[in-house]
Write an enzyme that holds these catalytic residues in place. Structure first.
Site, short mmCIF file in Angstrom:
data_model
loop_
_atom_site.label_atom_id
_atom_site.label_comp_id
_atom_site.label_asym_id
_atom_site.label_seq_id
_atom_site.Cartn_x
_atom_site.Cartn_y
_atom_site.Cartn_z
N HIS A 258 -4.60 6.18 -0.85
CA HIS A 258 -5.08 6.12 0.53
C HIS A 258 -3.96 6.38 1.54
CE1 HIS A 258 -8.96 5.60 2.20
NE2 HIS A 258 -8.96 4.30 2.45
N TYR B 244 0.80 -1.23 0.00
CA TYR B 244 0.00 0.00 0.00
C TYR B 244 0.83 1.28 0.00
CZ TYR B 244 -3.64 -3.28 1.38
OH TYR B 244 -4.51 -4.32 1.42
N TYR C 13 -4.45 -0.62 9.93
CA TYR C 13 -5.19 -0.51 8.67
C TYR C 13 -6.24 0.59 8.82
CZ TYR C 13 -2.71 -4.49 6.87
OH TYR C 13 -1.71 -5.32 6.45
#
Length: 195
Positions: A19, A14, A64
């Site tokens: 994000h 990620y 997360y």
């Protein structure tokens, strides 16, 4: 003392996704604060330093995105901070790419990380810096995707400006930072910007 929390998801998978814009800004702030964000505390990676003379704790929750509130509430308790001392940095689908927006409080706007923080703190009365990533038909794929090649040239300027806005909010107050940075926009693909 100020607590600056950049939202994102942990792990190499990620690292460069939209994000994770909050994580990217915290990484830039760490250099300016003379620290590294690598100590484990309160479900987060943290670093402590000084930003323009203000003592800061920089944090990247490792829970997360959807469980960010767990980390943020633990950090606020650990450091005994009020909500006014918290600054959350996150991506925003409703803000066009190339814009940043500071707000003293507000709802989640559908951002699950913000929703988690609001639920955990029992309040939405905390400042935030939102980084525009633009809309897409498939929101989930968009936020978990990397910035498009055509956006790369302006990305560093956007992230650096968001870091400057966060530093200004800590040093000079949120009203001054909003006045100075809420009208900022990336003007062209080559990274030319205006304030």
């Amino acid at each position: 003392m100020k607590l600056i929390v950049g939202l994102g998801n942990p792990g190499a998978k990620y690292r460069f996704t939209r994000h994770n814009a909050g994580f990217m800004v915290v990484d830039r702030l760490a250099g300016a604060a003379g620290t590294t964000v690598n100590r484990r505390r309160c479900f987060s990676l943290v670093g402590e330093g000084r930003l323009n003379g203000v003592r800061v704790v920089l944090a990247k929750p490792q829970t997360y995105m959807n469980l960010s509130g767990l980390a943020v509430s633990a950090l606020c308790r650990h450091y005994r901070l009020e909500l006014a001392d918290l600054l959350v940095i996150c991506d925003d689908l409703d803000l066009e790419f190339g814009r940043i927006r500071l707000r003293p409080k507000g709802g989640s706007g559908g951002h699950r990380g913000l929703a988690s923080i609001i639920a955990a703190l029992g309040s939405s009365d905390f400042p935030r810096v939102r980084i525009g990533i633009g809309k897409a038909e498939d929101a989930s794929a968009h936020v978990l995707g990397e910035f498009a090649p055509e956006d790369q040239s302006g990305l560093e300027e956007i992230l650096s400006t968001a870091a400057l806005a966060a530093a200004c909010a800590c040093r000079e107050g949120l009203d001054e930072a909003m006045s100075r940075f809420n009208s900022w926009r990336l003007m062209s693909a080559n990274g030319t910007a205006e304030v």
